[in-house]
Design an enzyme around this catalytic site. Structure first.
Site, PDB file in Angstrom:
ATOM      1  N   LYS A  22       0.845  -1.203   0.000  1.00 59.22           N
ATOM      2  CA  LYS A  22       0.000   0.000   0.000  1.00 59.22           C
ATOM      3  C   LYS A  22       0.878   1.249   0.000  1.00 59.22           C
ATOM      4  CE  LYS A  22      -1.705   1.582   4.034  1.00 59.22           C
ATOM      5  NZ  LYS A  22      -1.413   2.997   4.334  1.00 59.22           N
ATOM      6  N   ASN A  23       1.827   1.307   0.928  1.00 59.09           N
ATOM      7  CA  ASN A  23       2.607   2.539   1.079  1.00 59.09           C
ATOM      8  C   ASN A  23       3.524   2.801  -0.116  1.00 59.09           C
ATOM      9  OD1 ASN A  23       1.336   3.051   3.445  1.00 59.09           O
ATOM     10  ND2 ASN A  23       3.058   2.535   4.779  1.00 59.09           N
ATOM     11  N   CYS A 118      -4.475  13.498  12.844  1.00 59.07           N
ATOM     12  CA  CYS A 118      -4.593  12.061  12.606  1.00 59.07           C
ATOM     13  C   CYS A 118      -4.573  11.393  13.968  1.00 59.07           C
ATOM     14  CB  CYS A 118      -3.426  11.592  11.762  1.00 59.07           C
ATOM     15  SG  CYS A 118      -3.354   9.815  11.618  1.00 59.07           S
ATOM     16  N   ARG A 123       1.717  14.590  13.334  1.00 63.13           N
ATOM     17  CA  ARG A 123       2.166  14.401  11.946  1.00 63.13           C
ATOM     18  C   ARG A 123       2.192  15.698  11.141  1.00 63.13           C
ATOM     19  NH1 ARG A 123      -0.579   8.966   9.706  1.00 63.13           N
ATOM     20  NH2 ARG A 123       1.408   8.567   8.735  1.00 63.13           N
ATOM     21  N   ASP A 308       4.692   0.373  12.065  1.00 66.97           N
ATOM     22  CA  ASP A 308       3.448  -0.186  11.532  1.00 66.97           C
ATOM     23  C   ASP A 308       3.237  -1.657  11.907  1.00 66.97           C
ATOM     24  OD1 ASP A 308       2.835   2.233  10.444  1.00 66.97           O
ATOM     25  OD2 ASP A 308       3.254   1.700   8.365  1.00 66.97           O
ATOM     26  N   ARG A 400      -8.648  -0.044   4.521  1.00 64.80           N
ATOM     27  CA  ARG A 400      -7.666   0.896   3.965  1.00 64.80           C
ATOM     28  C   ARG A 400      -6.354   0.173   3.667  1.00 64.80           C
ATOM     29  NH1 ARG A 400      -6.241   5.347   7.772  1.00 64.80           N
ATOM     30  NH2 ARG A 400      -4.811   5.610   6.047  1.00 64.80           N
TER      31      ARG A 400
HETATM   32  C1  UD1 Z   1       4.797   6.673   6.379  1.00 62.29           C
HETATM   33  C2  UD1 Z   1       3.826   5.526   6.219  1.00 62.29           C
HETATM   34  C3  UD1 Z   1       3.217   5.128   7.567  1.00 62.29           C
HETATM   35  C4  UD1 Z   1       4.345   4.815   8.556  1.00 62.29           C
HETATM   36  C5  UD1 Z   1       5.338   5.983   8.623  1.00 62.29           C
HETATM   37  C6  UD1 Z   1       6.557   5.688   9.497  1.00 62.29           C
HETATM   38  C7  UD1 Z   1       2.947   5.940   3.997  1.00 62.29           C
HETATM   39  C8  UD1 Z   1       1.783   6.298   3.164  1.00 62.29           C
HETATM   40  N1  UD1 Z   1       2.755   5.946   5.308  1.00 62.29           N
HETATM   41  O1  UD1 Z   1       4.046   7.780   6.870  1.00 62.29           O
HETATM   42  O2  UD1 Z   1       2.405   3.978   7.381  1.00 62.29           O
HETATM   43  O3  UD1 Z   1       3.799   4.621   9.842  1.00 62.29           O
HETATM   44  O4  UD1 Z   1       5.817   6.280   7.296  1.00 62.29           O
HETATM   45  O5  UD1 Z   1       7.208   4.555   9.059  1.00 62.29           O
HETATM   46  O6  UD1 Z   1       4.013   5.605   3.491  1.00 62.29           O
HETATM   47  N2  UD1 Z   1       7.074  14.270  10.848  1.00 62.29           N
HETATM   48  C9  UD1 Z   1       7.260  15.589  11.182  1.00 62.29           C
HETATM   49  N3  UD1 Z   1       7.249  16.519  10.169  1.00 62.29           N
HETATM   50  C10 UD1 Z   1       7.092  16.179   8.862  1.00 62.29           C
HETATM   51  C11 UD1 Z   1       6.892  14.818   8.541  1.00 62.29           C
HETATM   52  C12 UD1 Z   1       6.888  13.886   9.549  1.00 62.29           C
HETATM   53  O7  UD1 Z   1       7.428  15.930  12.353  1.00 62.29           O
HETATM   54  O8  UD1 Z   1       7.106  17.062   7.990  1.00 62.29           O
HETATM   55  C13 UD1 Z   1       7.044  13.260  11.927  1.00 62.29           C
HETATM   56  C14 UD1 Z   1       5.689  12.589  12.038  1.00 62.29           C
HETATM   57  O9  UD1 Z   1       4.834  13.339  12.859  1.00 62.29           O
HETATM   58  C15 UD1 Z   1       6.041  11.253  12.654  1.00 62.29           C
HETATM   59  C16 UD1 Z   1       7.418  10.946  12.070  1.00 62.29           C
HETATM   60  O10 UD1 Z   1       7.918  12.196  11.598  1.00 62.29           O
HETATM   61  O11 UD1 Z   1       6.133  11.353  14.048  1.00 62.29           O
HETATM   62  C17 UD1 Z   1       7.397   9.926  10.944  1.00 62.29           C
HETATM   63  O12 UD1 Z   1       6.658  10.423   9.869  1.00 62.29           O
HETATM   64  P1  UD1 Z   1       6.948  10.039   8.350  1.00 62.29           P
HETATM   65  O13 UD1 Z   1       8.167   9.179   8.263  1.00 62.29           O
HETATM   66  O14 UD1 Z   1       6.910  11.279   7.538  1.00 62.29           O
HETATM   67  O15 UD1 Z   1       5.680   9.140   8.040  1.00 62.29           O
HETATM   68  P2  UD1 Z   1       4.657   9.255   6.832  1.00 62.29           P
HETATM   69  O16 UD1 Z   1       5.406   9.446   5.563  1.00 62.29           O
HETATM   70  O17 UD1 Z   1       3.555  10.165   7.165  1.00 62.29           O
END
Ligand code: UD1
Length: 422
Positions: A22-23, A118, A123, A308, A400
């Site tokens: 999915k991701n 969320c 996030r 995850d 999902r």
């Molecule tokens: C992706 C995955 C999700 C998984 C996560 C961590 C997808 C669609 N989703 O989510 O299933 O749980 O990676 O492996 O691929 N953060 C910030 N600022 C930012 C971006 C992120 O502070 O601009 C923080 C987030 O709040 C979180 C952490 O960084 O605490 C990890 O987020 P991130 O690696 O960006 O996860 P996603 O890409 O949203």
């Protein structure tokens, strides 16, 4: 709303096919926005999140045709009609923010709604914004939308990420493929989904090196061409089904599974005394008679233990022998499954980002409620170990991320049944 009924205590035997990730698919689909030529994805999973991304791309003027029952997605973005990603779609799924980098790269401007809160934490988007700003974009937040402009197009640059965010790495990687000059992403995320995206972009003509390491170098090109790309195996679905026989007993082969996708997770299974065997077709997991041992788990970016799989691992540890400590380092507030597991007789204490699980011999079925995608599946897994009937409500979260979950588990002998809301 649908619910799922699980009757526990039945050992599992057989094979479970693992779908495309999915991701990975959610990052690969927006890559179509980078090219006027068609991009076709094979091995796509059939999930509601993928349908949401399809709707989002279509709202921008892209054509997305699902073929072979949804396994193949044929996409074309030759005539985009808008660069505005609306709140109504983005609020449903955070991964919608992955259109920002490609739109900026191709059209030099984009307006993308902030994803909103969320259930598993704040996030924010600061890392994405900072990275794209390094590439020359000007980004302002107005009316809940990010308004991004790159006058004269994006320019390659050194982009240090303050944290190895998966989404920010993907957005930056896609944006950099069409930027002028060289981009070096430092402290890049190393997840297999990023490697898969880089492979696909390379097939489209992008010049990328270093994916899967902390430093990714991208040499911008003028245009990208079309391509066909198979989506990598879903390591989270894989890990989830690998836990099913550990919890219920028996022997299951997860077809398409590979150790390199789940190495840190398999290491923990070994530590817990679980047998995992790599075959030519997948991974076999065996658990005959004995209870697994307690293990301590810390979630970390890849190659560490994935956040995850934390909820599913907790479900398994509820009936392990001894005391396990789980530390969640990626998301705050990601233990919402703990109180539900406790309703089934689990002994769990949560202090901030740490949960302490004292294994009990047996869980008991109970009505429980799903709070997010991975939490939902952890309750189904726990139900496999429980005496009696577990009724998991609010299972729309499951759809999902897990296609045909009841069918896959029933095929290996589990008693799992969906009750459709009338
Ligand atoms: C992706 C995955 C999700 C998984 C996560 C961590 C997808 C669609 N989703 O989510 O299933 O749980 O990676 O492996 O691929 N953060 C910030 N600022 C930012 C971006 C992120 O502070 O601009 C923080 C987030 O709040 C979180 C952490 O960084 O605490 C990890 O987020 P991130 O690696 O960006 O996860 P996603 O890409 O949203």
């Amino acid at each position: 709303m649908d619910s799922i009924i699980v009757r526990g205590g039945v050992p599992l035997h057989g094979q479970i096919p693992i779908a495309g990730a999915k991701n990975a698919c959610l990052a690969l689909m927006p890559a179509t926005l980078l090219s006027e030529e068609p991009l076709t994805l094979t091995n796509a999973p059939r999930l509601s999140d993928i349908a949401t991304m399809k709707t989002l791309l279509e709202s921008l003027g892209a054509e997305v045709t699902a073929m072979a029952g949804g396994r193949v997605l044929a996409m074309s973005s030759h005539g985009l009609t808008t660069t505005r990603a609306d709140y109504d779609i983005v609020r449903k799924m955070r991964a919608s923010n992955l259109v920002l980098g490609p739109l900026l790269a191709r059209e030099h401007h984009a307006v993308v709604s902030l994803p909103g809160g969320c259930a598993i934490g704040a996030r924010p988007m600061d890392i994405h914004i900072d990275a794209l700003t390094h590439l020359g974009a000007e980004i302002e937040l107005r009316d809940g939308y990010l308004h991004a402009v790159a006058k004269g197009g994006l320019r390659g640059a050194r982009v240090p990420l303050r944290f190895a965010s998966v989404g920010a790495t993907e957005n930056t990687l896609m944006a950099a493929t069409l930027a002028r000059g060289t981009t070096v992403i430092e402290n890049a995320a190393r997840e297999p989904e990023i490697v898969d995206l880089a492979h696909c972009l390379r097939r489209m003509g992008a010049r990328i090196e270093g994916e899967g390491t902390a430093t990714i170098t991208v040499e911008g090109v003028d245009r990208l061409n079309g391509a066909t790309h198979p989506v990598v195996t879903d390591r989270i679905e894989l890990g989830t089904y690998m836990l099913a026989p550990v919890i219920a007993g028996g022997e299951v082969e997860c077809l398409g599974g590979r150790i390199d996708l789940v190495a840190a997770f398999v290491e923990k299974l070994h530590e817990a005394g679980v047998e995992v065997e790599e075959t030519a077709t997948g991974l076999i997991v065996r658990q005959n008679g004995t209870r697994p041992r307690a293990v301590d788990v810390v979630t970390e970016p890849f190659p560490g233990f994935p956040t995850d799989l934390q909820a599913q691992m907790m479900a398994m540890l509820c009936t392990a022998e001894g005391v396990s400590v789980l530390e969640e380092r990626i998301f705050e507030n990601r233990f919402m499954h703990a109180p539900e597991l406790m309703r089934m007789g689990a002994r769990i204490e949560v202090h901030g980002g740490t949960a302490c699980v004292t294994g009990v011999e047996r869980l008991r079925g109970a009505p429980v409620m799903a709070t997010d995608l991975r939490a939902s599946v952890s309750l189904i897994l726990a139900g496999l170990a429980a005496e009696g009937e577990t009724v998991v409500s609010r299972v729309y979260h499951l759809d999902r991320g897990y296609e045909e979950l009841e069918k896959k588990l029933s095929a290996v002998g589990a008693q799992v049944e969906r009750v459709r809301a009338s």
